[in-house]
Design a protein around this motif. Structure first.
Motif, PDB file in Angstrom:
ATOM      1  N   ARG A 291      -3.464   2.827  10.747  1.00  0.00           N
ATOM      2  CA  ARG A 291      -4.580   3.116   9.859  1.00  0.00           C
ATOM      3  C   ARG A 291      -4.098   3.982   8.704  1.00  0.00           C
ATOM      4  NH1 ARG A 291     -10.010   6.584  11.590  1.00  0.00           N
ATOM      5  NH2 ARG A 291     -10.748   6.996   9.479  1.00  0.00           N
ATOM      6  N   SER A 292      -4.585   3.687   7.514  1.00  0.00           N
ATOM      7  CA  SER A 292      -4.332   4.542   6.363  1.00  0.00           C
ATOM      8  C   SER A 292      -5.559   5.426   6.169  1.00  0.00           C
ATOM      9  CB  SER A 292      -4.071   3.708   5.109  1.00  0.00           C
ATOM     10  OG  SER A 292      -2.893   2.951   5.243  1.00  0.00           O
ATOM     11  N   PHE A 293      -5.400   6.736   6.376  1.00  0.00           N
ATOM     12  CA  PHE A 293      -6.534   7.651   6.220  1.00  0.00           C
ATOM     13  C   PHE A 293      -6.859   7.777   4.733  1.00  0.00           C
ATOM     14  CE2 PHE A 293      -4.596   8.939  10.233  1.00  0.00           C
ATOM     15  CZ  PHE A 293      -5.705   8.971  11.068  1.00  0.00           C
ATOM     16  N   ASP A 294      -8.082   7.384   4.348  1.00  0.00           N
ATOM     17  CA  ASP A 294      -8.441   7.453   2.930  1.00  0.00           C
ATOM     18  C   ASP A 294      -8.653   8.899   2.521  1.00  0.00           C
ATOM     19  OD1 ASP A 294     -11.470   8.135   3.108  1.00  0.00           O
ATOM     20  OD2 ASP A 294     -11.244   6.415   4.440  1.00  0.00           O
ATOM     21  N   GLU A 295      -8.670   9.114   1.218  1.00  0.00           N
ATOM     22  CA  GLU A 295      -8.736  10.469   0.674  1.00  0.00           C
ATOM     23  C   GLU A 295      -9.998  11.200   1.124  1.00  0.00           C
ATOM     24  OE1 GLU A 295      -8.648  12.675  -3.722  1.00  0.00           O
ATOM     25  OE2 GLU A 295      -8.231  10.523  -3.531  1.00  0.00           O
ATOM     26  N   ALA A 296     -11.123  10.481   1.176  1.00  0.00           N
ATOM     27  CA  ALA A 296     -12.382  11.120   1.579  1.00  0.00           C
ATOM     28  C   ALA A 296     -12.303  11.604   3.020  1.00  0.00           C
ATOM     29  CB  ALA A 296     -13.540  10.148   1.403  1.00  0.00           C
ATOM     30  N   THR A 297     -11.732  10.786   3.918  1.00  0.00           N
ATOM     31  CA  THR A 297     -11.608  11.185   5.323  1.00  0.00           C
ATOM     32  C   THR A 297     -10.703  12.403   5.463  1.00  0.00           C
ATOM     33  OG1 THR A 297     -11.963   8.918   6.097  1.00  0.00           O
ATOM     34  CG2 THR A 297     -10.863  10.430   7.607  1.00  0.00           C
TER      35      THR A 297
ATOM     36  N   ARG B  35       0.825  -1.210   0.000  1.00  0.00           N
ATOM     37  CA  ARG B  35       0.000   0.000   0.000  1.00  0.00           C
ATOM     38  C   ARG B  35       0.860   1.260   0.000  1.00  0.00           C
ATOM     39  NH1 ARG B  35      -5.253  -1.203   0.455  1.00  0.00           N
ATOM     40  NH2 ARG B  35      -5.859  -3.182   1.431  1.00  0.00           N
ATOM     41  N   GLU B  36       2.131   1.144   0.350  1.00  0.00           N
ATOM     42  CA  GLU B  36       3.014   2.308   0.312  1.00  0.00           C
ATOM     43  C   GLU B  36       3.254   2.777  -1.120  1.00  0.00           C
ATOM     44  OE1 GLU B  36       5.583   0.930   4.253  1.00  0.00           O
ATOM     45  OE2 GLU B  36       6.571   1.189   2.312  1.00  0.00           O
ATOM     46  N   GLY B  37       3.148   1.852  -2.083  1.00  0.00           N
ATOM     47  CA  GLY B  37       3.258   2.218  -3.486  1.00  0.00           C
ATOM     48  C   GLY B  37       4.646   2.622  -3.930  1.00  0.00           C
ATOM     49  N   THR B  38       5.710   2.146  -3.252  1.00  0.00           N
ATOM     50  CA  THR B  38       7.077   2.568  -3.574  1.00  0.00           C
ATOM     51  C   THR B  38       7.908   1.469  -4.202  1.00  0.00           C
ATOM     52  OG1 THR B  38       7.786   2.009  -1.328  1.00  0.00           O
ATOM     53  CG2 THR B  38       7.078   4.280  -1.728  1.00  0.00           C
ATOM     54  N   PHE B  39       7.282   0.338  -4.553  1.00  0.00           N
ATOM     55  CA  PHE B  39       8.044  -0.794  -5.076  1.00  0.00           C
ATOM     56  C   PHE B  39       7.750  -1.009  -6.560  1.00  0.00           C
ATOM     57  CE2 PHE B  39       9.944  -2.219  -1.227  1.00  0.00           C
ATOM     58  CZ  PHE B  39       9.088  -1.752  -0.225  1.00  0.00           C
ATOM     59  N   ASP B  40       8.786  -1.548  -7.260  1.00  0.00           N
ATOM     60  CA  ASP B  40       8.675  -1.782  -8.692  1.00  0.00           C
ATOM     61  C   ASP B  40       8.086  -3.148  -9.010  1.00  0.00           C
ATOM     62  OD1 ASP B  40      11.732  -0.207  -8.516  1.00  0.00           O
ATOM     63  OD2 ASP B  40      10.042   0.687  -9.580  1.00  0.00           O
ATOM     64  N   CYS B  41       8.246  -4.113  -8.107  1.00  0.00           N
ATOM     65  CA  CYS B  41       7.718  -5.440  -8.361  1.00  0.00           C
ATOM     66  C   CYS B  41       7.670  -6.228  -7.056  1.00  0.00           C
ATOM     67  CB  CYS B  41       8.546  -6.191  -9.409  1.00  0.00           C
ATOM     68  SG  CYS B  41      10.243  -6.525  -8.879  1.00  0.00           S
ATOM     69  N   MET B  42       7.018  -7.375  -7.122  1.00  0.00           N
ATOM     70  CA  MET B  42       6.909  -8.293  -5.994  1.00  0.00           C
ATOM     71  C   MET B  42       7.536  -9.613  -6.422  1.00  0.00           C
ATOM     72  SD  MET B  42       5.347  -8.772  -2.925  1.00  0.00           S
ATOM     73  CE  MET B  42       5.785 -10.228  -1.972  1.00  0.00           C
ATOM     74  N   VAL B  43       8.503 -10.116  -5.641  1.00  0.00           N
ATOM     75  CA  VAL B  43       9.177 -11.370  -5.956  1.00  0.00           C
ATOM     76  C   VAL B  43       8.762 -12.412  -4.926  1.00  0.00           C
ATOM     77  CG1 VAL B  43      11.405 -12.530  -6.217  1.00  0.00           C
ATOM     78  CG2 VAL B  43      11.117 -10.180  -7.012  1.00  0.00           C
ATOM     79  N   VAL B  44       8.304 -13.588  -5.402  1.00  0.00           N
ATOM     80  CA  VAL B  44       7.841 -14.656  -4.524  1.00  0.00           C
ATOM     81  C   VAL B  44       8.675 -15.906  -4.809  1.00  0.00           C
ATOM     82  CG1 VAL B  44       5.884 -16.042  -3.791  1.00  0.00           C
ATOM     83  CG2 VAL B  44       5.515 -13.705  -4.603  1.00  0.00           C
ATOM     84  N   ARG B  45       9.264 -16.460  -3.766  1.00  0.00           N
ATOM     85  CA  ARG B  45       9.965 -17.734  -3.935  1.00  0.00           C
ATOM     86  C   ARG B  45       9.130 -18.825  -3.271  1.00  0.00           C
ATOM     87  NH1 ARG B  45      15.983 -18.574  -1.805  1.00  0.00           N
ATOM     88  NH2 ARG B  45      16.406 -17.003  -3.411  1.00  0.00           N
ATOM     89  N   ALA B  46       8.642 -19.759  -4.059  1.00  0.00           N
ATOM     90  CA  ALA B  46       7.817 -20.845  -3.549  1.00  0.00           C
ATOM     91  C   ALA B  46       7.951 -22.042  -4.474  1.00  0.00           C
ATOM     92  CB  ALA B  46       6.357 -20.410  -3.441  1.00  0.00           C
ATOM     93  N   ASP B  47       7.665 -23.233  -3.943  1.00  0.00           N
ATOM     94  CA  ASP B  47       7.783 -24.461  -4.730  1.00  0.00           C
ATOM     95  C   ASP B  47       6.569 -24.698  -5.607  1.00  0.00           C
ATOM     96  OD1 ASP B  47       9.394 -26.045  -1.913  1.00  0.00           O
ATOM     97  OD2 ASP B  47      10.252 -24.972  -3.614  1.00  0.00           O
TER      98      ASP B  47
END
Length: 706
Positions: A473-479, A44-56
């Motif tokens: 808590r992340s305050f939404d734009e409306a709040t 939700r921070e929105g600062t990452f370029d991708c998500m890497v998952v290591r799983a079988d």
């Protein structure tokens, strides 16, 4: 590296304690996360370029990609496998539900075609239910495996060439082949999709037996009816079909998400979302729709499976068809738009408008703050809210009012001295500050604060209004927008209240001025006129002395009157050493044989001239009432204030309050303004002043900060 030359920022989630290897060598900066909750928070921070998952298990990765897309639409999800030397080999996992098409995953499962997708390495990334039925290969075995290994007999020269051509050119391709397991003629449509391709396989109608092709129903534009079902299920609005008795016959994916009942639970029963008290209105709407009279945007209330009430806009249309027994039947399609949140915001805006009007009628800054806090709690559901006012004398943000939760959590809002805390930072910069993770903010006032999230609204030069949460808590734009609206109304009300308070004080001073002019100056003026006439008639020079005395009294009254009429609010304020003021005032007063005993006093913020006058009046009052040889002591109090006392005759207890009133005096020639001026200067500097008995029975005046 990214196109800008900076390192790629990637979240890394792995089974067990695995860590990414050699990321820095390849321009990748990995940020490990351990749990699903932590992953969602960082996404939700929105600062990452991708998500890497290591799983079988590839199926787990594909499912996880769908969850990531719900939180961060469009973020690439990479499935990682370490090479022999420990470097990361990643391949893209296509997230089926990207947030732009609710129900897309379910729609993909319900299409009549067999659909699978492969990435640029020909590894399977999607394998729907129809492919499983066609190939007898379970999804768990197919996902992540090269297509040639999954369907070695199905990938012949012609199909393989078509797939490679689509992959290379990025253009759609179609090829007719015979399915190798049973020789059934199929039509393969190949669509480029991101870095891979998507393959749709359907049995060709033209090659079906005539009776089988005839049995297949068709819908819009000759498309099969199940195509329309896919469209309905993919719609973001709730779509429900009802028969003439109110029984549900269709329940799309959005209805499941909105109301909580699955299609299996809802279909075949009386409409479950209708509240008990709304059955009659529901039946009336149903009958209206069945007769062909459409409903467009009618507001209705419905309930969810867990008992929540939703506000919705209802639109309907009837449709008639022949059932299996060729009987004509009419049902109603109902489309429901959930407007609960929008309606709530509309009510909040109306309530804030009423609050704004109410704030403009508040009689004091304290009342403004109390009403603002009440509105934040009752209207915006912000339970942890308080208002601070800037106090120039203390150079600090001082609380005016706080919600009940602030009293329970902190024992009341704290005072923020100049330069301390996030509140002061927002006040000084005039910028709104939002902290989703207060404990990570370096300048937080209390390192051990229980507050986890905070929203700070500056109120111009007036102060700040803060709301917080004891859970992250992340305050939404409306709040945030609503809180800004309330803060703007509070700032305007505080400015108005401050202005009106100054005007009221000015009017009070003018009233006193007029009162003294009308009464107190008239007496010495009459005395002067009378003795002047006597002097003219008798020629006796002694009468001129009486005239001079009356004029002297008038001069004293005018001087003290001008002091009272001066607008103290406009006086400049600066750091003042009270010790220096005491010495200066003592030098200005005719103290005769009086003695001053003086202990060190603190530096304060104030007006030097006014403070000098305060001490001059006090010293003069002690000498006049205590005698020429009176001893006067000036010493500090523990709470930051100070006191003055003398060893004179003292003040009668029944006069303790009255000595600060205008024109109150016990001397024949007294003006009655000396201590009234002292009280007004003290009030202007944020002090209280009280009269009492000194240690030696004389008069004692105590000055304490409010």
């Amino acid at each position: 590296m990214s196109a800008t030359g900076r390192p790629v920022h990637a979240l890394f989630l792995a089974d067990g304690d695995a860590e990414p290897a050699k990321g820095a060598e390849f321009g990748v900066r990995f940020v490990p996360v351990a749990t699903d909750d932590e992953t969602e928070e960082r996404l939700r921070e929105g600062t990452f370029d991708c998500m890497v998952v290591r799983a079988d298990d590839a199926a787990d990765v594909t499912e996880f990609a769908g969850r990531v897309a719900d939180v961060a639409p469009g973020l690439p999800v990479l499935w990682s496998e370490p090479d022999a030397d420990g470097a990361e080999t990643c391949r893209r996992v296509r997230a089926v539900s990207d947030g732009s098409l609710p129900g897309a995953r379910r729609a993909l499962e319900r299409v009549s075609e067999a659909v699978w997708t492969v990435d640029e390495d020909w590894r399977v990334t999607i394998w729907n239910r129809q492919v499983v039925e066609l190939t007898d290969v379970p999804a768990a075995s197919a996902l992540g495996t090269p297509l040639q290994h999954v369907l070695p007999e199905a990938v012949g020269d012609e199909l393989e060439a078509t797939l490679e051509d689509a992959m290379a050119t990025g253009e759609e391709r179609t090829v007719d082949v015979e399915w190798p397991t049973d020789g059934t003629p199929v039509e393969c449509h190949v669509y480029p999709e991101g870095d891979g391709i998507e393959i749709h396989v359907r049995v060709r109608d033209a090659l079906r037996p005539a009776d089988e092709a005839a049995e297949r129903p068709t819908g819009i534009g000759g498309r099969p009816d199940d195509w329309l079902a896919v469209v309905v299920d993919a719609m973001p609005l709730s779509v429900v079909a009802l028969d003439d008795g109110g029984t549900v016959t269709l329940w799309n994916g959005a209805a499941e998400e909105t109301f909580g009942w699955t299609a299996d639970e809802a279909v075949g029963r009386y409409h479950p979302i209708v509240p008990e008290g709304s059955r009659e209105a529901f039946e009336a709407n149903l009958q209206q729709a069945l007769t062909g009279e459409p409903i467009r945007g009618r507001e209705v209330t419905r309930v969810t499976k867990d008992g929540r009430e939703l506000e919705l806009r209802l639109s309907t249309a009837p449709f008639t068809y022949d059932d299996a027994e060729e009987n004509s039947r009419t049902e109603v399609i109902a489309i429901l738009e959930d407007v609960t949140e929008r309606k709530r915001r509309e009510r909040q805006l109306r309530a804030l408008q009423e609050v704004s009007n109410s704030l403009n009628l508040a009689s004091s800054t304290e009342e403004v703050a109390r009403e603002a806090v009440t509105a934040a709690v009752d209207v915006l559901d912000l339970e942890l809210t308080a208002v601070w006012r800037y106090d120039a004398d203390r150079d600090a943000l001082v609380p005016l009012a706080g919600s009940p939760d602030t009293e329970e959590a902190f024992g009341g809002p704290p005072v923020f001295p100049a330069g301390s805390g996030l509140a002061w930072e927002a006040f000084e910069s005039g910028e709104y500050r939002i902290y989703s993770h207060v404990h990570e903010a370096e300048r937080r006032y209390n390192a051990e604060t229980p507050v986890r999230s905070e929203l700070i609204a500056p109120l111009g030069e007036q102060g700040v209004m803060i709301t917080g949460s004891l859970t992250e808590r992340s305050f939404d734009e409306a709040t945030v927008d609503m809180f800004r609206t309330l803060a703007a109304a509070v700032e305007a009300a505080l400015v108005r209240s401050d202005r009106e308070a100054r005007l009221e004080r000015q009017n009070e001073r003018l009233d006193r001025f007029a009162d003294v002019v009308a009464h107190d100056l008239r007496n010495p003026l009459s005395v002067a006129e009378g003795f002047l006439e006597l002097a003219e008639e008798t020629g006796d020079p002694e009468h001129f002395g009486r005239v001079q005395g009356a004029l002297d009294r008038m001069d004293g009254l005018v001087g003290e009157l001008l002091t009272l009429a001066r607008n103290a609010d406009d006086e400049p304020s600066e750091p003042v050493e009270l010790d220096e003021v005491v010495r200066q005032a003592w030098a200005h007063v005719d103290t005769r044989d009086a003695v001053l005993e003086h202990e060190s006093l603190p530096e304060i913020e104030g007006n030097r001239n006014r403070l000098t006058q305060l001490f001059e009046n006090c010293f003069g009052n002690s000498v006049e009432h205590g005698g020429n040889d009176v001893t006067i002591r000036v010493r500090p109090l523990e709470d930051g204030g100070f006191y003055m006392e003398d060893d004179g005759v003292g003040i009668p207890p029944d006069h303790y309050d009255r000595v600060f009133e205008n024109r109150f005096t016990t001397r024949e020639n007294g003006t009655g303004f000396g201590l009234a001026i002292v009280a007004e200067i003290a009030e202007a500097h944020g002090w209280t002043v009280e009269a009492g008995e000194g240690a030696d029975g004389g008069a004692r005046l105590e000055f304490r900060p409010l």
